[in-house]
Design an enzyme around this catalytic site. Structure first.
Site, short mmCIF file in Angstrom:
data_model
loop_
_atom_site.label_atom_id
_atom_site.label_comp_id
_atom_site.label_asym_id
_atom_site.label_seq_id
_atom_site.Cartn_x
_atom_site.Cartn_y
_atom_site.Cartn_z
N GLY A 150 47.10 101.28 -4.74
CA GLY A 150 46.44 100.45 -3.75
C GLY A 150 46.36 99.01 -4.21
CB SER A 151 43.98 96.35 -3.33
OG SER A 151 44.05 96.72 -1.98
CB THR A 152 44.36 98.28 -8.71
OG1 THR A 152 45.23 99.38 -8.46
CG2 THR A 152 42.93 98.68 -8.45
CE LYS A 188 46.61 93.91 -1.53
NZ LYS A 188 45.39 94.00 -0.72
#
Lengths: 401, 650
Positions: free
Chosen positions: B321-323, B325
């Site tokens: 997920g966003s980790t 990014k």
């Protein structure tokens, strides 16, 4: 010795004088060794299978005593009687071998035994000596018997026919070890019979080919040969233990009862009795046993060199070959000289069928090799004294029974 | 056999004619004799009797050959090359007298005599696994005289012994039966004092894990033969059996227990089905705590549920997920594709049936600068950054960062990440991987990547073994550091961005006063049994470091399928679930690690140094910053959208 006295004309004395006494002594030595080694080898085995400590020893005492009597009694028979017994015994043994396929006990994947009240009998053991004599008889008939149409009796053809029947039975059991011994005996007899060397060579090649087929068809043959050829793969527990027993023995052995590795040998009392001898009495004992077998074989062969009767030469030659080969296979497999094949060491290994069978073999050989009164150069040929035709007649009679 | 020589006579003859005088002399005579013999044989063929006698002689020679072979082989087997019997074949039955192992004595751990497997301890010497001596009692029923009497006497010492069963065993026709297993040495002595013949003892050892659930999945277990079957016990099986000094792990049992405690509380609070947390030294890669929940009592490995044995930290593969990014930002900065002032479109992107967008409740400006993209975690903007980096460079970056391979750690359970092969790595993959979807990574891989962004740009190798530190401040020599993948400047910038996520972005709940934490949230929808994403069933994660002015530790917290509570207003996103858990773990464990909260003034001062505007102004001299009117990714996005539209017209 009283029996050796030429003036003594009793049957017993005549038997003793004519007998191959060297071979008989060898049998005596082997039986004695059998007792000694049974004392060493059997308690561990008996302990392992939970039987009484002395069960094997007591049974073997009976077996060997019986075997000794069979040797003596059989050796007193005349060649003609031997022929009759072989034909009758051969028919019975053949029938019994056939029965094993139907009613046999299955032990370790093979149906070779028939269960009797006191012991289980392996009929093919008795087939072996009978077959040797019958083959000798059939081959020799070529010289003496003429068929009605003027042809000579086709002894080789008939013998081959008998052999094929037996071979088919044995491979059905399956008993490849017995089959190969019988085949080698048969080939040897053909060889003595003067088979052209080219055909002999072809036969040997065919036998090797047959072994190749057995190697491909029978799993246990395959695995044993594989294990023999590749010492690094598979289970070598038996042969390793056997070789370690020899190694532990050395030149003079560990001494009576001092063997340790023998306790771990799976079949110390039967197939690996030679290893027990090696461990407790060393190389000296091994050499002695080999020497006894050699003397026995050579003494018989030596007598055959003086023999004139083809029936006697062929039969006794076959008998002694089977006996000698059996000893070789046993010693060779316990020394890792050939692939492991469960075959007993004559008179030394434990086993009732085996002891009686080898006793019969040697008894017949002794009977055949006895010196007989034969017509000399100037003896008028008494027509009634002819052995072979009489034998033939009786042979036919037996067949029609 | 008899006529074989004739061939020899006919064959060498031409040779003879060409041969020299000398040679003719040696060969000719015997050959002539053979020929004469052969001619004679042809004229006077042998009678049957003569022939058979000849052959009997050959037979005798054959037997001589066979028996000679046996004799020679026997000579080799007994004297010339004997095979020595095995020691157990000729050995006596007296057991070996035990003697203390000097090497084990030299070790400074908890060592018992006659123990073959070394113990395992944490970095402070706390035993985590150790073997204790036990004794197995067996009997040889053949030597037992009165089974009933023996069983009754044994019962007085072993109260749990089943008398009937023991009697049955003692009456069996066997030579070996077990009567009791794992009894204490004291009981062995008592049984021995009974003086019963036929009873024997077998020394053994039993593995114990004094801390129970703590680090259960890391330690693993041993089987009945003392062979490691899972975890460190399996990975270091040989080392533990050979070297008797205790194995020192990097785990700190106190921290491990505290992390487990906090994580378990969060897991229960949010009714998550599982949770994982990893605390790692960012400079050395030493794992100080690694928790996977649910767990089990390590002493009862055999009866633990599969789900409990499953180590989510290294075997579990989750979409980051966003980790992820953080990686997208790091690669864009390092490759100079993006700068803090560059802006990226947050307009939803249509690809096939799918739309890359942000939550409807987020009302982002159509263009966000890089710090804002991270702080607010915009998916389309991250996809744009990834597109700008490009397929090859993204793949290479992830490969270099170790995201495409098994994480190197001393656990046999470490799994391979689930990543598309390079030939399936299309434009869509580039975009989805940009915001952490389309790949599944183990938590340990994420925490390793996080450490790299904050420790000056060095990729560390995670380890469960305690390292010898040079000292407390400069913890790794230059040559011990891993590959330098991110420049120090970019690492400094990333640290400020991560701090910004906590101070101004969606990670505010991770704030731990005085510890200057920074990090990145990550919420990934779980994939259901049928392959589609499940709405409202999330993997929530927070990966961060502290203190951000000079990161020492990286911490990753993950909760699997949590459910919202009143406090989270029903939200199940990382900012509401994982971030506060992160904060609780930091504030509880940091003091154990020697870090104490800074006073407010000092903290404020450092925070000011780390501060970064959400929308930095374009520095003078930069001609074409990315943003409206300069968006290289727009081409691809428009092309994909056009294809999507064309598809719909059919």
């Amino acid at each position: 010795m009283a029996l050796a006295d030429r003036s003594n004309s009793s049957q017993k004395a005549q038997w003793w004088r004519s007998l191959d006494r060297v071979s008989l002594s060898c049998v005596g030595i082997l039986i004695a060794l059998g007792y000694i080694l049974m004392l060493a080898a059997s308690p561990a085995v008996a302990h392992r299978i939970g039987a009484s400590r002395n069960m094997f020893i007591l049974k073997q005492v009976v077996f060997l005593a019986l075997a000794g009597s069979v040797v003596i009694v059989t050796s007193r028979l005349s060649p003609r009687m031997i022929g009759r017994i072989a034909v009758m015994g051969g028919v019975v043994a053949l029938g019994a071998t056939f029965l094993t396929l139907v009613h046999g006990m299955e032990i370790k994947g093979a149906r070779r035994w028939i269960a009797l009240p006191l012991m289980s009998v392996q009929p093919s053991e008795f087939l072996k000596p009978c077959f040797a004599v019958v083959t000798g008889l059939l081959l020799s008939l070529r010289h003496t018997l003429t068929l009605a149409n003027g042809w000579r009796f086709p002894g080789r053809l008939v013998a081959c026919g008998v052999y094929v029947v037996i071979a088919a039975l044995l491979q059905a059991q399956p008993d490849i070890g017995m089959l190969s011994v019988i085949s080698m005996v048969f080939i040897t007899q053909l060889f003595i019979d003067g088979l052209p060397i080219i055909i002999f060579g072809m036969l040997v090649t065919a036998a090797m080919g047959a072994f190749g087929v057995a190697y491909l068809v029978f799993d246990h043959v395959h695995s044993r040969v594989q294990r023999f050829l590749h010492p690094d793969v598979g289970d070598h527990y038996q042969i390793d233990t056997s070789m370690r027993a020899f190694g532990n023995g050395g030149l003079l052995g560990r001494g009576p009862g001092e063997g340790r590795v023998k306790d771990l040998l799976p079949d110390a009392h039967a197939d690996f009795v030679f290893s027990v001898a090696g461990e407790e009495y060393g190389f000296v004992m091994c050499l002695f046993i080999i020497a006894v077998f050699t003397v026995l074989v050579f003494s018989t062969l030596n007598r055959l060199l003086e023999e004139k009767n083809p029936y006697v030469i062929l039969s006794a030659g076959g008998l002694v070959t089977g006996f000698g080969l059996q000893a070789f296979v046993n010693m060779g497999s316990s020394l890792h000289l050939i692939p492991t094949k469960g075959m007993t060491l004559p008179f030394i290994s434990y086993g009732g069928s085996s002891a009686l069978s080898v006793a019969l073999t040697i008894g017949m050989a002794l009977a055949l090799t006895r010196h007989r009164m034969e017509s000399g150069l100037f003896t008028p040929s008494p027509s009634s004294a002819e052995t072979a035709p009489r034998l033939t007649r009786s042979f036919h009679k037996d067949q029609h029974q | 056999m008899a006529f074989r020589p004739s061939r020899k006579t006919s064959r060498p003859q031409p040779e003879q004619k060409n041969g020299t005088e000398k040679r003719r002399f040696f060969l000719a005579y015997p050959l002539e004799r053979l020929r004469a013999w052969w001619d004679d044989r042809k004229e006077n063929p042998l009678s049957w009797l003569e022939k058979s006698r000849n052959r009997l002689v050959y037979l005798g020679m054959g037997f001589l050959f066979l028996y000679g072979g046996v004799a020679i082989k026997a000579l080799f087997a007994t004297i010339l090359a004997p095979m020595a019997p095995l020691p157990n074949q000729i050995g006596s039955s007296i057991p070996e007298i035990p003697h203390p192992d000097p090497r084990a004595m030299a070790g400074n751990g908890f060592v018992l005599p006659n123990i073959r497997r070394a113990s395992i301890m944490d970095r402070n010497g706390q035993p985590l696994a150790l073997s204790l001596p036990v004794v197995q009692v067996y009997a040889n029923p053949m030597e037992i005289i009165e089974p009933e009497d023996v069983a009754k006497k044994l019962r007085t010492i072993l109260p749990t012994l089943n008398v009937a069963e023991t009697v049955r065993r003692l009456k069996q026709k066997k030579q070996f039966v077990y009567l009791a297993r794992n009894i204490a040495p004291v009981d062995e002595l008592a049984i021995n004092n009974l003086g019963i013949p036929g009873l024997y003892f077998e020394n053994g050892e039993q593995r114990h894990y004094p801390l129970g659930n703590v680090a259960a999945q890391i330690l693993g277990s041993v089987d009945i033969d003392n062979k490691g079957i899972a975890g460190v016990e399996k990975f270091f099986n040989q080392r533990l059996m050979q070297d008797h000094t205790p194995l020192r792990l990097s785990i700190d049992a106190r921290v491990q227990a505290a992390v487990r405690d906090e994580l378990n509380e969060a897991k229960n609070l949010f009714r998550a089905i599982g949770a994982s947390a990893i605390l790692m030294d960012v400079h050395t890669g030493e794992i100080l705590a690694m928790v996977s929940l649910p767990d089990y009592d390590a002493n009862n490995f055999a009866h633990a549920a599969d789900d409990a044995r499953f180590n989510r930290a290294v075997t579990g593969m989750y979409e980051p997920g966003s980790t992820f990014k953080l990686q997208t930002a790091a690669m864009a900065l390092q490759l100079k594709v993006a700068h803090p002032w560059d802006q990226f479109s947050t307009t939803p992107i249509h690809v096939g049936r799918f739309t890359i967008s942000d939550l409807k409740t987020d009302h982002f400006a159509p263009w966000l600068a890089l710090p804002s993209v991270m702080a607010y975690s915009s998916n389309p903007a991250s996809a744009h950054i990834a597109l700008d980096v490009g397929r090859e460079r993204q793949h290479d970056w992830l490969k270099n960062m170790g995201f495409l391979d098994r994480v190197p750690v001393e656990l046999p359970e470490a799994g391979r990440p689930l990543v598309p092969s390079i030939k399936n790595w299309g434009e869509t993959t580039v975009m989805t991987v940009g915001f952490g979807h389309g790949v599944a990574e183990s938590p340990l891989a994420i925490v390793r990547g996080t450490a790299c962004t904050g420790n000056g740009g060095y990729l560390v190798t995670p380890t469960l073994l305690a390292r010898e530190h040079l000292n407390d401040d400069v913890v790794m020599a230059e040559d011990q550091k891993g590959p330098h993948l991110i420049s120090t400047e970019n690492s400094n910038l990333l640290r400020r961005i991560l701090r910004l996520v906590v101070t101004k972005g969606i990670g505010k709940k991770a704030e731990s006063p005085g510890y200057l934490v920074g990090g990145k949230t990550g919420t990934a929808e779980k994939i259901g049994a049928h392959g589609g994403y499940l709405k409202h069933v999330n993997i929530t994660a927070f990966t961060g470091m502290f203190p951000m002015n000079d990161p020492k530790y990286a911490l990753y917290v993950m909760l699997d399928a949590p459910q919202g509570t009143a406090e989270t207003h029903g939200w199940t996103t990382a900012g509401w679930i994982a971030a506060p858990t992160f904060s609780r773990i930091v504030t509880r464990t940091a003091p154990m690690l020697g870090l104490f909260p800074l006073d407010a003034a000092r903290a404020q001062q450092l925070d000011d140094q780390l501060a970064l505007p959400l929308t930095p102004s374009v520095p003078p001299g930069v001609r074409h910053p990315l943003g409206p009117g300069n968006d290289p990714g727009a081409v691809t996005v428009n092309r994909l959208a056009a294809r999507h539209g064309a598809h719909h017209t059919h």
